[in-house]
Write a protein that holds these residues in place. Structure first.
Motif, PDB file in Angstrom:
ATOM      1  N   ARG A  59      -0.355 -20.261  16.025  1.00 52.01           N
ATOM      2  CA  ARG A  59      -0.645 -21.432  15.206  1.00 52.01           C
ATOM      3  C   ARG A  59      -0.670 -21.088  13.720  1.00 52.01           C
ATOM      4  NH1 ARG A  59      -2.259 -25.790  18.592  1.00 52.01           N
ATOM      5  NH2 ARG A  59      -1.303 -25.210  20.566  1.00 52.01           N
ATOM      6  N   PHE A  60      -0.638 -22.120  12.899  1.00 47.98           N
ATOM      7  CA  PHE A  60      -0.501 -21.976  11.450  1.00 47.98           C
ATOM      8  C   PHE A  60      -1.606 -21.116  10.838  1.00 47.98           C
ATOM      9  CE2 PHE A  60      -1.396 -23.455   7.124  1.00 47.98           C
ATOM     10  CZ  PHE A  60      -0.192 -23.131   6.525  1.00 47.98           C
ATOM     11  N   GLY A  61      -2.848 -21.313  11.222  1.00 49.05           N
ATOM     12  CA  GLY A  61      -3.958 -20.566  10.635  1.00 49.05           C
ATOM     13  C   GLY A  61      -3.821 -19.067  10.817  1.00 49.05           C
ATOM     14  N   ARG A  62      -3.490 -18.648  12.027  1.00 46.18           N
ATOM     15  CA  ARG A  62      -3.297 -17.221  12.300  1.00 46.18           C
ATOM     16  C   ARG A  62      -2.119 -16.671  11.510  1.00 46.18           C
ATOM     17  NH1 ARG A  62      -4.956 -14.776  17.707  1.00 46.18           N
ATOM     18  NH2 ARG A  62      -6.477 -16.233  18.496  1.00 46.18           N
ATOM     19  N   ARG A  63      -1.026 -17.430  11.494  1.00 46.35           N
ATOM     20  CA  ARG A  63       0.166 -16.963  10.772  1.00 46.35           C
ATOM     21  C   ARG A  63      -0.133 -16.823   9.290  1.00 46.35           C
ATOM     22  NH1 ARG A  63       3.097 -21.326  13.455  1.00 46.35           N
ATOM     23  NH2 ARG A  63       3.592 -22.000  11.359  1.00 46.35           N
ATOM     24  N   LEU A  64      -0.842 -17.787   8.716  1.00 44.81           N
ATOM     25  CA  LEU A  64      -1.185 -17.729   7.291  1.00 44.81           C
ATOM     26  C   LEU A  64      -2.082 -16.532   6.996  1.00 44.81           C
ATOM     27  CD1 LEU A  64      -1.044 -19.031   4.487  1.00 44.81           C
ATOM     28  CD2 LEU A  64      -3.039 -20.404   5.135  1.00 44.81           C
ATOM     29  N   LEU A  65      -3.081 -16.305   7.824  1.00 44.51           N
ATOM     30  CA  LEU A  65      -3.966 -15.155   7.622  1.00 44.51           C
ATOM     31  C   LEU A  65      -3.182 -13.848   7.724  1.00 44.51           C
ATOM     32  CD1 LEU A  65      -6.773 -14.035   7.109  1.00 44.51           C
ATOM     33  CD2 LEU A  65      -7.204 -14.192   9.577  1.00 44.51           C
ATOM     34  N   GLY A  66      -2.242 -13.779   8.664  1.00 45.74           N
ATOM     35  CA  GLY A  66      -1.406 -12.584   8.805  1.00 45.74           C
ATOM     36  C   GLY A  66      -0.585 -12.308   7.557  1.00 45.74           C
ATOM     37  N   VAL A  67      -0.004 -13.360   6.970  1.00 46.36           N
ATOM     38  CA  VAL A  67       0.791 -13.195   5.738  1.00 46.36           C
ATOM     39  C   VAL A  67      -0.104 -12.765   4.580  1.00 46.36           C
ATOM     40  CG1 VAL A  67       2.145 -14.432   4.016  1.00 46.36           C
ATOM     41  CG2 VAL A  67       2.659 -14.724   6.424  1.00 46.36           C
ATOM     42  N   VAL A  68      -1.295 -13.328   4.494  1.00 49.53           N
ATOM     43  CA  VAL A  68      -2.227 -12.940   3.420  1.00 49.53           C
ATOM     44  C   VAL A  68      -2.589 -11.461   3.556  1.00 49.53           C
ATOM     45  CG1 VAL A  68      -4.578 -13.287   2.541  1.00 49.53           C
ATOM     46  CG2 VAL A  68      -3.131 -15.265   3.027  1.00 49.53           C
ATOM     47  N   ILE A  69      -2.838 -10.999   4.768  1.00 45.47           N
ATOM     48  CA  ILE A  69      -3.146  -9.580   4.993  1.00 45.47           C
ATOM     49  C   ILE A  69      -1.953  -8.712   4.586  1.00 45.47           C
ATOM     50  CG2 ILE A  69      -3.569  -7.839   6.774  1.00 45.47           C
ATOM     51  CD1 ILE A  69      -5.269 -10.031   8.210  1.00 45.47           C
ATOM     52  N   ASP A  70      -0.752  -9.097   5.017  1.00 46.04           N
ATOM     53  CA  ASP A  70       0.447  -8.335   4.663  1.00 46.04           C
ATOM     54  C   ASP A  70       0.648  -8.270   3.154  1.00 46.04           C
ATOM     55  OD1 ASP A  70       1.139  -7.754   7.287  1.00 46.04           O
ATOM     56  OD2 ASP A  70       2.380  -9.556   7.496  1.00 46.04           O
ATOM     57  N   TRP A  71       0.502  -9.400   2.481  1.00 49.45           N
ATOM     58  CA  TRP A  71       0.702  -9.452   1.032  1.00 49.45           C
ATOM     59  C   TRP A  71      -0.347  -8.601   0.320  1.00 49.45           C
ATOM     60  CZ3 TRP A  71       4.842 -10.796  -1.516  1.00 49.45           C
ATOM     61  CH2 TRP A  71       4.766 -10.977  -2.904  1.00 49.45           C
ATOM     62  N   THR A  72      -1.587  -8.631   0.802  1.00 51.78           N
ATOM     63  CA  THR A  72      -2.658  -7.835   0.192  1.00 51.78           C
ATOM     64  C   THR A  72      -2.371  -6.337   0.344  1.00 51.78           C
ATOM     65  OG1 THR A  72      -4.260  -9.589   0.649  1.00 51.78           O
ATOM     66  CG2 THR A  72      -5.143  -7.394   0.202  1.00 51.78           C
ATOM     67  N   VAL A  73      -1.923  -5.928   1.523  1.00 50.40           N
ATOM     68  CA  VAL A  73      -1.568  -4.517   1.742  1.00 50.40           C
ATOM     69  C   VAL A  73      -0.437  -4.112   0.804  1.00 50.40           C
ATOM     70  CG1 VAL A  73      -0.544  -2.903   3.401  1.00 50.40           C
ATOM     71  CG2 VAL A  73      -2.420  -4.400   4.106  1.00 50.40           C
ATOM     72  N   CYS A  74       0.572  -4.977   0.661  1.00 51.38           N
ATOM     73  CA  CYS A  74       1.687  -4.684  -0.245  1.00 51.38           C
ATOM     74  C   CYS A  74       1.214  -4.588  -1.690  1.00 51.38           C
ATOM     75  CB  CYS A  74       2.781  -5.746  -0.110  1.00 51.38           C
ATOM     76  SG  CYS A  74       3.663  -5.636   1.460  1.00 51.38           S
ATOM     77  N   GLN A  75       0.266  -5.427  -2.081  1.00 58.37           N
ATOM     78  CA  GLN A  75      -0.279  -5.357  -3.439  1.00 58.37           C
ATOM     79  C   GLN A  75      -1.013  -4.039  -3.671  1.00 58.37           C
ATOM     80  OE1 GLN A  75      -2.537  -9.042  -3.715  1.00 58.37           O
ATOM     81  NE2 GLN A  75      -1.011  -9.831  -5.150  1.00 58.37           N
ATOM     82  N   LEU A  76      -1.769  -3.607  -2.682  1.00 59.03           N
ATOM     83  CA  LEU A  76      -2.495  -2.338  -2.822  1.00 59.03           C
ATOM     84  C   LEU A  76      -1.534  -1.156  -2.904  1.00 59.03           C
ATOM     85  CD1 LEU A  76      -5.468  -2.993  -0.371  1.00 59.03           C
ATOM     86  CD2 LEU A  76      -5.514  -3.015  -2.880  1.00 59.03           C
ATOM     87  N   ILE A  77      -0.484  -1.168  -2.111  1.00 62.96           N
ATOM     88  CA  ILE A  77       0.528  -0.093  -2.175  1.00 62.96           C
ATOM     89  C   ILE A  77       1.231  -0.118  -3.526  1.00 62.96           C
ATOM     90  CG2 ILE A  77       2.740   0.668  -1.212  1.00 62.96           C
ATOM     91  CD1 ILE A  77       1.675  -0.307   1.530  1.00 62.96           C
ATOM     92  N   ALA A  78       1.585  -1.317  -3.994  1.00 60.51           N
ATOM     93  CA  ALA A  78       2.260  -1.439  -5.293  1.00 60.51           C
ATOM     94  C   ALA A  78       1.365  -0.949  -6.425  1.00 60.51           C
ATOM     95  CB  ALA A  78       2.680  -2.885  -5.536  1.00 60.51           C
ATOM     96  N   PHE A  79       0.078  -1.232  -6.338  1.00 65.03           N
ATOM     97  CA  PHE A  79      -0.867  -0.778  -7.355  1.00 65.03           C
ATOM     98  C   PHE A  79      -0.988   0.741  -7.318  1.00 65.03           C
ATOM     99  CE2 PHE A  79      -5.246   0.433  -8.476  1.00 65.03           C
ATOM    100  CZ  PHE A  79      -5.250   0.056  -9.807  1.00 65.03           C
ATOM    101  N   ALA A  80      -1.099   1.305  -6.125  1.00 62.93           N
ATOM    102  CA  ALA A  80      -1.307   2.742  -5.984  1.00 62.93           C
ATOM    103  C   ALA A  80      -0.095   3.565  -6.402  1.00 62.93           C
ATOM    104  CB  ALA A  80      -1.678   3.067  -4.537  1.00 62.93           C
ATOM    105  N   PHE A  81       1.098   3.106  -6.049  1.00 62.91           N
ATOM    106  CA  PHE A  81       2.287   3.920  -6.282  1.00 62.91           C
ATOM    107  C   PHE A  81       3.123   3.500  -7.487  1.00 62.91           C
ATOM    108  CE2 PHE A  81       1.370   4.630  -1.793  1.00 62.91           C
ATOM    109  CZ  PHE A  81       1.346   6.018  -1.762  1.00 62.91           C
ATOM    110  N   PHE A  82       3.056   2.228  -7.862  1.00 58.53           N
ATOM    111  CA  PHE A  82       3.913   1.727  -8.942  1.00 58.53           C
ATOM    112  C   PHE A  82       3.132   1.147 -10.118  1.00 58.53           C
ATOM    113  CE2 PHE A  82       6.291   1.355  -4.953  1.00 58.53           C
ATOM    114  CZ  PHE A  82       7.374   2.145  -5.251  1.00 58.53           C
TER     115      PHE A  82
END
Length: 158
Positions: free
Chosen positions: A41-64
């Motif tokens: 359902r939409f709620g789970r999918r949205l939360l999953g994307v938010v988690i993915d985007w947050t992880v990508c932001q942390l990696i981008a901050f740490a390495f770039f």
């Protein structure tokens, strides 16, 4: 007067003009109403994307050294790095194990419509359209986004 229900929508797929409503999202795809294997359902999918985007932001901050949200103004280069990391995560993880980190946390998995892990071309199409963002904002009666519909994939609960 012509009503939208009389015309149907290409996003709604076959049977949209028949007027036969589904009892629940995913019924037309042969999926169970709830539990394992049911449509994510939409709620789970949205939360999953938010988690993915947050992880990508942390990696981008740490390495770039891409600034974290609300701390500094991001440049076009910063946005490209973030989007590239997000695309890379989706390509690698969905293409191999069928789920991103966010999907795993919220109990979702990407399947091909035949029930298998998506093939490389399906993963590529899905990722490109997901990164374009607009296709992900449109979905059919079963809750499948345009990016999933075009790729022949569906997100199910695990």
């Amino acid at each position: 007067m012509v009503d939208r229900r009389d015309i149907g929508s290409w996003l709604e797929g076959p049977g949209s003009r028949s007027g036969d409503p589904s009892a629940y999202p995913g019924e037309r795809l042969g999926m169970p109403r709830g539990g394992v294997g049911s449509l994510g359902r939409f709620g789970r999918r949205l939360l999953g994307v938010v988690i993915d985007w947050t992880v990508c932001q942390l990696i981008a901050f740490a390495f770039f050294r891409v600034p974290l949200p609300f701390t500094d103004v991001a440049t076009g280069r910063d946005t490209a790095i973030l989007l590239g990391l997000f695309a890379l995560e989706n390509l690698l993880l969905v293409g191999t194990v069928g789920a991103t980190l966010g999907h795993r946390v919220v109990g979702l998995r990407v399947h091909s419509t035949d029930g298998r892990t998506p093939r490389p071309f399906q993963t590529l199409v899905r990722t490109v359209l997901l990164c374009a963002f607009i296709p992900a904002m449109f979905w059919d009666r079963d809750g499948r986004g345009l990016h999933d519909k075009a790729a022949g994939t569906v997100i199910v609960r695990t």
